[in-house]
Design a protein around this motif. Structure first.
Motif, mmCIF file in Angstrom:
data_model
loop_
_atom_site.group_PDB
_atom_site.id
_atom_site.type_symbol
_atom_site.label_atom_id
_atom_site.label_comp_id
_atom_site.label_asym_id
_atom_site.label_seq_id
_atom_site.Cartn_x
_atom_site.Cartn_y
_atom_site.Cartn_z
ATOM 1 N N HIS A 57 -7.062 -0.845 8.680
ATOM 2 C CA HIS A 57 -8.390 -0.640 8.092
ATOM 3 C C HIS A 57 -8.399 0.654 7.281
ATOM 4 C CE1 HIS A 57 -12.759 -0.451 7.723
ATOM 5 N NE2 HIS A 57 -12.670 0.809 8.100
ATOM 6 N N MET A 58 -7.671 1.649 7.804
ATOM 7 C CA MET A 58 -7.638 2.962 7.164
ATOM 8 C C MET A 58 -7.211 2.872 5.700
ATOM 9 S SD MET A 58 -5.437 6.325 8.312
ATOM 10 C CE MET A 58 -3.820 5.672 7.890
ATOM 11 N N CYS A 59 -6.196 2.090 5.399
ATOM 12 C CA CYS A 59 -5.655 2.050 4.035
ATOM 13 C C CYS A 59 -6.095 0.838 3.219
ATOM 14 C CB CYS A 59 -4.135 2.115 4.087
ATOM 15 S SG CYS A 59 -3.505 3.648 4.795
ATOM 16 N N THR A 60 -6.856 -0.058 3.820
ATOM 17 C CA THR A 60 -7.285 -1.243 3.059
ATOM 18 C C THR A 60 -8.795 -1.328 2.863
ATOM 19 O OG1 THR A 60 -7.364 -2.580 5.084
ATOM 20 C CG2 THR A 60 -5.307 -2.621 3.800
ATOM 21 N N ALA A 61 -9.584 -0.778 3.791
ATOM 22 C CA ALA A 61 -11.034 -0.954 3.689
ATOM 23 C C ALA A 61 -11.842 0.332 3.829
ATOM 24 C CB ALA A 61 -11.496 -1.967 4.739
ATOM 25 N N CYS A 62 -11.249 1.385 4.345
ATOM 26 C CA CYS A 62 -11.970 2.645 4.572
ATOM 27 C C CYS A 62 -12.170 3.393 3.254
ATOM 28 C CB CYS A 62 -11.183 3.515 5.548
ATOM 29 S SG CYS A 62 -11.971 5.095 5.909
ATOM 30 N N CYS A 67 -9.401 8.984 5.111
ATOM 31 C CA CYS A 67 -8.553 7.789 5.061
ATOM 32 C C CYS A 67 -7.645 7.821 3.831
ATOM 33 C CB CYS A 67 -9.402 6.520 5.035
ATOM 34 S SG CYS A 67 -10.370 6.255 6.535
ATOM 35 N N MET A 68 -8.223 8.106 2.686
ATOM 36 C CA MET A 68 -7.436 8.126 1.451
ATOM 37 C C MET A 68 -6.340 9.184 1.523
ATOM 38 S SD MET A 68 -10.287 7.521 -1.499
ATOM 39 C CE MET A 68 -11.571 8.535 -0.781
ATOM 40 N N THR A 69 -6.683 10.367 2.052
ATOM 41 C CA THR A 69 -5.702 11.446 2.163
ATOM 42 C C THR A 69 -4.576 11.058 3.121
ATOM 43 O OG1 THR A 69 -7.432 13.065 1.728
ATOM 44 C CG2 THR A 69 -5.406 13.887 2.705
ATOM 45 N N ALA A 70 -4.940 10.477 4.257
ATOM 46 C CA ALA A 70 -3.941 10.072 5.249
ATOM 47 C C ALA A 70 -3.012 8.997 4.679
ATOM 48 C CB ALA A 70 -4.628 9.570 6.514
ATOM 49 N N CYS A 71 -3.551 8.063 3.931
ATOM 50 C CA CYS A 71 -2.726 6.995 3.349
ATOM 51 C C CYS A 71 -1.808 7.536 2.253
ATOM 52 C CB CYS A 71 -3.614 5.878 2.815
ATOM 53 S SG CYS A 71 -4.518 5.037 4.134
ATOM 54 N N GLN A 72 -2.301 8.476 1.480
ATOM 55 C CA GLN A 72 -1.457 9.091 0.457
ATOM 56 C C GLN A 72 -0.323 9.890 1.099
ATOM 57 O OE1 GLN A 72 -4.549 11.064 -1.744
ATOM 58 N NE2 GLN A 72 -4.738 9.393 -3.210
ATOM 59 N N LEU A 74 1.002 9.243 4.038
ATOM 60 C CA LEU A 74 1.919 8.231 4.569
ATOM 61 C C LEU A 74 2.838 7.703 3.476
ATOM 62 C CD1 LEU A 74 2.819 6.356 6.896
ATOM 63 C CD2 LEU A 74 0.990 4.806 6.197
ATOM 64 N N GLN A 75 2.290 7.481 2.294
ATOM 65 C CA GLN A 75 3.101 6.996 1.180
ATOM 66 C C GLN A 75 4.102 8.062 0.745
ATOM 67 O OE1 GLN A 75 2.755 3.698 -0.757
ATOM 68 N NE2 GLN A 75 4.834 4.492 -0.789
ATOM 69 N N GLU A 76 3.684 9.336 0.754
ATOM 70 C CA GLU A 76 4.601 10.421 0.377
ATOM 71 C C GLU A 76 5.783 10.510 1.340
ATOM 72 O OE1 GLU A 76 2.360 14.047 0.079
ATOM 73 O OE2 GLU A 76 1.249 13.345 -1.669
ATOM 74 N N LYS A 77 5.546 10.223 2.611
ATOM 75 C CA LYS A 77 6.618 10.258 3.610
ATOM 76 C C LYS A 77 7.545 9.046 3.496
ATOM 77 C CE LYS A 77 3.919 12.831 6.994
ATOM 78 N NZ LYS A 77 3.228 12.783 8.288
ATOM 79 N N ASN A 78 7.048 7.975 2.868
ATOM 80 C CA ASN A 78 7.816 6.732 2.730
ATOM 81 C C ASN A 78 7.765 6.248 1.277
ATOM 82 O OD1 ASN A 78 8.306 6.084 5.726
ATOM 83 N ND2 ASN A 78 6.107 6.435 5.629
ATOM 84 N N PRO A 79 8.319 7.005 0.332
ATOM 85 C CA PRO A 79 8.183 6.644 -1.082
ATOM 86 C C PRO A 79 8.889 5.348 -1.468
ATOM 87 C CG PRO A 79 9.729 8.456 -0.824
ATOM 88 C CD PRO A 79 9.102 8.217 0.518
ATOM 89 N N GLU A 80 9.856 4.917 -0.663
ATOM 90 C CA GLU A 80 10.579 3.689 -0.981
ATOM 91 C C GLU A 80 9.869 2.435 -0.469
ATOM 92 O OE1 GLU A 80 11.624 4.842 3.098
ATOM 93 O OE2 GLU A 80 11.456 5.973 1.266
ATOM 94 N N CYS A 81 8.795 2.616 0.276
ATOM 95 C CA CYS A 81 8.083 1.483 0.876
ATOM 96 C C CYS A 81 6.910 1.025 0.014
ATOM 97 C CB CYS A 81 7.561 1.857 2.259
ATOM 98 S SG CYS A 81 8.854 2.144 3.472
ATOM 99 N N ALA A 82 6.636 -0.264 0.088
ATOM 100 C CA ALA A 82 5.487 -0.870 -0.595
ATOM 101 C C ALA A 82 5.005 -2.042 0.252
ATOM 102 C CB ALA A 82 5.877 -1.345 -1.990
ATOM 103 N N CYS A 83 3.816 -2.495 -0.020
ATOM 104 C CA CYS A 83 3.273 -3.657 0.685
ATOM 105 C C CYS A 83 3.577 -4.923 -0.117
ATOM 106 C CB CYS A 83 1.760 -3.520 0.859
ATOM 107 S SG CYS A 83 1.266 -2.116 1.886
ATOM 108 N N ALA A 84 3.943 -5.972 0.578
ATOM 109 C CA ALA A 84 4.251 -7.236 -0.093
ATOM 110 C C ALA A 84 3.021 -7.791 -0.811
ATOM 111 C CB ALA A 84 4.778 -8.253 0.913
ATOM 112 N N TYR A 93 0.537 3.538 -2.925
ATOM 113 C CA TYR A 93 -0.867 3.395 -2.535
ATOM 114 C C TYR A 93 -1.791 3.911 -3.635
ATOM 115 C CZ TYR A 93 -5.178 4.490 0.019
ATOM 116 O OH TYR A 93 -6.484 4.598 0.412
ATOM 117 N N SER A 94 -1.493 5.083 -4.156
ATOM 118 C CA SER A 94 -2.359 5.713 -5.152
ATOM 119 C C SER A 94 -2.391 4.976 -6.480
ATOM 120 C CB SER A 94 -1.912 7.156 -5.394
ATOM 121 O OG SER A 94 -2.055 7.898 -4.208
#
Length: 112
Positions: A57-62, A67-72, A74-84, A93-94
């Motif tokens: 919910h944090m990164c899709t609907a909040c 929430c936005m800061t936490a998701c950004q 998370l993406q910075e810690k995992n730059p090679e990851c993406a959602c299918a 994410y950004s």
């Protein structure tokens, strides 16, 4: 019994010319490129990333700033990851249209 022949003349298809084949091949390659022929490739921690980013919910609907800061982060810690589920070409994410995008920071009454 004898075979009945049609009164219509049989039309034979001409063999495909190399030019026709080349045009179809190029059109197919272009179509793959436009439609995002590259398949989704999961990262090393994809299962955890899916839980925390893609399905949370944090990164899709909040729409809260936290929430936005936490998701950004998370993406910075995992730059090679993406959602299918992300559109082709979205690599972070950004870069996407998340719930509170443009509502926090330099927008609204406090941006003046």
């Amino acid at each position: 019994p004898p075979k009945l022949r049609s009164s219509r003349p049989q039309l034979r298809r001409p063999p495909h010319s190399p030019r026709t084949f080349a045009m179809k091949f190029v059109a197919g390659v272009i179509a793959l490129g436009v439609c995002g022929g590259a398949a989704f490739e999961p990262c090393k921690v994809q299962d955890a990333f899916d839980i925390m980013m893609c399905k949370s919910h944090m990164c899709t609907a909040c729409s809260l700033e936290w929430c936005m800061t936490a998701c950004q982060e998370l993406q910075e810690k995992n730059p090679e990851c993406a959602c299918a589920e992300w559109p082709a070409g979205q690599t972070s994410y950004s870069a996407g249209d998340f719930k509170g995008k443009g509502k926090v920071g330099d927008s609204g009454d406090y941006s003046k």
